[in-house]
Design an enzyme around this catalytic site. Structure first.
Site, PDB file in Angstrom:
ATOM      1  N   GLU A  81      82.984  57.178  62.365  1.00 57.22           N
ATOM      2  CA  GLU A  81      83.546  57.072  63.710  1.00 57.22           C
ATOM      3  C   GLU A  81      82.998  55.885  64.499  1.00 57.22           C
ATOM      4  O   GLU A  81      83.555  55.536  65.552  1.00 57.22           O
ATOM      5  CB  GLU A  81      83.299  58.376  64.474  1.00 57.22           C
ATOM      6  CG  GLU A  81      84.148  59.532  63.935  1.00 57.22           C
ATOM      7  CD  GLU A  81      83.860  60.857  64.617  1.00 57.22           C
ATOM      8  OE1 GLU A  81      82.849  60.946  65.345  1.00 57.22           O
ATOM      9  OE2 GLU A  81      84.645  61.796  64.415  1.00 57.22           O
ATOM     10  N   GLU A 112      72.608  68.354  45.144  1.00 54.44           N
ATOM     11  CA  GLU A 112      71.491  68.243  46.084  1.00 54.44           C
ATOM     12  C   GLU A 112      70.133  68.429  45.419  1.00 54.44           C
ATOM     13  O   GLU A 112      69.102  68.172  46.031  1.00 54.44           O
ATOM     14  CB  GLU A 112      71.639  69.272  47.200  1.00 54.44           C
ATOM     15  CG  GLU A 112      71.436  70.715  46.786  1.00 54.44           C
ATOM     16  CD  GLU A 112      71.453  71.648  47.987  1.00 54.44           C
ATOM     17  OE1 GLU A 112      70.494  72.422  48.112  1.00 54.44           O
ATOM     18  OE2 GLU A 112      72.408  71.585  48.793  1.00 54.44           O
TER      19      GLU A 112
END
Length: 270
Positions: A81, A112
């Protein structure tokens, strides 16, 4: 100090399946109300890290977010953004998620847990000591993130983190840790909820404050935003009309000629 994983503690609520929709929503909302207060307790930590980021970016560095699962996705969202909002390069703020691009939409099993891939993913971007890396992990125990931060430290790269447990392994290895302790989740262990909200709030604060300090805002307006859709073009026209005291048609012509709000203001001649 003892490490207690509060993000995994049992919910204050039980028998959720017996609650009405209204009861569920009300209880979730009551828990969510506590998150901004928890963030407020960490403002000094956020400020210290943000100052480091501003200094590095002023000198040609970049900001990296690295995380897994929800935490990784939130970093990718915030990074993605920045260009449309502030007109910066897509290479200035970069979000990296364990498992790669596919993990933004689908869980990648055991991604992960890797203790090597995080650093490899950073190296793919030619990471250097000009940059800053923020590890994001609600638990503060994600191996992918911790190992990447440790390698950054070894290579004289400034590191920070956003974790939601106090004294976590991630905070311990980060130079500038941010710890927002939101407590147990409405659904036990579902850290996409309060912990995720806290991480999103902190990311908003870091990127927004950084861009303001880098001069990407004028007054309170996004003068460098990309005019990538009709809504943003209309917002830009309105900004110009107010700032320069001109009509809509003149504002439209300026935007067409100069491409964005800042350049239009800079080059405007009465």
């Amino acid at each position: 100090m003892t490490f207690i994983k509060t993000t995994e503690q049992d919910s204050k609520y039980n028998h959720l399946e017996k609650m009405s929709v209204s009861e569920l929503l009300s209880n979730i909302n009551n828990e969510d109300k506590t998150v901004p207060l928890a963030v407020g307790e960490s403002l000094q930590q956020i400020a210290v890290l943000t100052e480091q980021i501003v200094e590095k970016l002023k000198n040609g560095g970049r900001l990296f977010y690295i995380g897994a699962g929800t935490s990784g996705r939130l970093g990718v969202v915030d990074a993605s953004e920045c260009p449309p909002t502030f007109g910066v390069s897509y290479e200035l703020v970069i979000g990296i998620i364990a498992g790669g691009e596919i993990a933004i939409r689908k869980a990648v099993e055991f991604a992960e847990d890797s203790k090597t891939q995080g650093w490899l993913d950073l190296q793919a971007h030619q990471i250097s000591d000009k940059d800053v890396v923020i590890g994001i992990a609600a638990s503060g125990t994600t191996p992918y993130v911790i190992s990447a931060i440790e390698k950054c430290n070894e290579n004289n790269i400034i590191t920070g983190c956003i974790a939601c447990n106090k004294n976590s392994p991630l905070a311990t290895v980060s130079q500038f840790p941010i710890e927002v302790v939101v407590g147990s989740e409405f659904i036990t262990g579902s850290s996409r909820m309060k912990a995720g909200t806290a991480q999103k709030l902190v990311l908003n604060m870091i990127s927004t404050a950084t861009m303001v300090r880098l001069g990407k805002v004028k007054g309170n307006k996004m003068v460098d935003m990309q005019l990538s859709n009709k809504k943003l073009v209309e917002r830009g026209q309105k900004m110009l009309a107010i700032e320069l005291n001109i009509n809509q048609n003149e504002a439209t012509q300026l935007l067409k000629k100069y491409g964005n709000v800042r350049n239009s203001i800079k080059n405007y001649k009465k």
